[in-house]
Design an enzyme around this catalytic site. Structure first.
Site, PDB file in Angstrom:
ATOM      1  N   TYR A   1      -0.533  -1.995  -5.255  1.00 33.86           N
ATOM      2  CA  TYR A   1      -0.940  -3.288  -4.314  1.00 33.86           C
ATOM      3  C   TYR A   1      -2.242  -3.150  -3.692  1.00 33.86           C
ATOM      4  CZ  TYR A   1       1.062  -0.188  -0.339  1.00 33.86           C
ATOM      5  OH  TYR A   1       1.350   0.631   0.560  1.00 33.86           O
ATOM      6  N   CYS A   2      -3.014  -4.129  -3.521  1.00 43.89           N
ATOM      7  CA  CYS A   2      -4.163  -4.119  -3.475  1.00 43.89           C
ATOM      8  C   CYS A   2      -5.046  -3.198  -4.321  1.00 43.89           C
ATOM      9  CB  CYS A   2      -4.707  -3.866  -1.844  1.00 43.89           C
ATOM     10  SG  CYS A   2      -6.208  -4.380  -1.311  1.00 43.89           S
TER      11      CYS A   2
END
Length: 289
Positions: free
Chosen positions: A147-148
């Site tokens: 994520y990110c």
């Protein structure tokens, strides 16, 4: 590799440790980032800011443009996570008691301006000095299924434990990192994956939203095979600066400055911006289908 001694034009670095904040204060670290960065630029004063949120997903502005934000927010709530929209772009990250957020805030004006890549390298080098060794090489490259994801994801043996971002305000720069120290990182990944699956539906993994795979991320504690607490990590980061540079860490100045009229006025202004930005969450949840 960028040398930490190049960072500091003064002998004193101001430290502000916010510890772990609950929902009523979620806007505060983001308001302080811009306030501190402006102050740093004006006064040529480097700062370090430690902070945590108790249990939240921090959304970037891109996250608010998913197919069905309401369903995504409901998913997070059902998993026990609150939400806050930060004052910057990008994608979402989890914040909880096992994750430490660190901002290295520096003046950035005149002939010694720090370019974007240099800023990332400074943070990478700081983390390498604090936690890397012969058997634990900390690398920086994009972990695309995390994520990110970003070019300066930090990892050991291909497992991501940190992501770096930066924010530039006037003549100051904030180099920001989240460090997954301990806790259930697998669960964090599953919660973020569920948010994107539910809110993006058929577009999951498309349009530069990550196809989150929880197995590509891990805690620093697990990767180093060493028991770590948030306080231990803070001390190691500070000790590296003291050992590698001639700086003195001052943890008393900022708490006093924060009570001054000019600081309170600026913080109030930044808090109002955060409040306006986050009205979208209330409007989305209450919106009728």
């Amino acid at each position: 590799m960028t040398n930490l001694t190049q960072l500091f034009t003064t002998n004193t670095v101001f430290l502000y440790d916010q510890n772990c904040l609950t929902a009523k204060d979620y806007f505060l670290p983001f308001a302080l980032t811009d306030t501190f960065t402006t102050f740093s630029g004006i006064n040529q004063q480097p700062l370090i800011h430690f902070w945590q949120l108790d249990q939240a997903m921090i959304l970037g502005m891109k996250d608010t443009r998913v197919t069905d934000l309401k369903k995504g927010l409901i998913s997070l709530k059902e998993n026990g996570y609150k939400t806050v929209i930060r004052n910057a772009g990008g994608l979402g990250v989890i914040a909880d008691s096992g994750i430490l957020n660190v901002s290295l805030i520096l003046p950035n004006a005149g002939s010694k301006k720090i370019n974007i890549d240099e800023a990332y390298h400074y943070m990478w080098h700081w983390i390498k000095r604090a936690f890397g060794d012969i058997t634990h090489d900390i690398e920086a490259f994009e972990i695309t299924d995390s994520y990110c994801p970003g070019t300066f994801d930090l990892s050991i043996n291909g497992k991501k434990f940190a992501g770096i971002a930066q924010r530039r305000v006037k003549d100051g720069i904030a180099i920001m990192i989240y460090l997954s120290i301990n806790g259930n990182q697998q669960k964090r990944g599953e919660i973020v994956r569920d948010f994107y699956r539910i809110s993006l539906q058929d577009d999951f993994g498309k349009n530069r939203y990550p196809p989150v795979d929880p197995t590509v991320m891990a805690n620093l504690e697990e990767l180093l095979n060493e028991k770590l607490t948030i306080e231990v990590v803070k001390k190691r980061l500070i000790n590296v600066l003291i050992d590698d540079t001639s700086v003195v860490i001052d943890s008393q100045a900022l708490p006093k400055l924060l009570k001054s009229d000019c600081f309170t006025a600026e913080i109030d202004k930044q808090l109002e911006k955060m409040k306006q930005r986050n009205q979208l969450l209330d409007e989305t949840i209450t919106k009728k289908e």
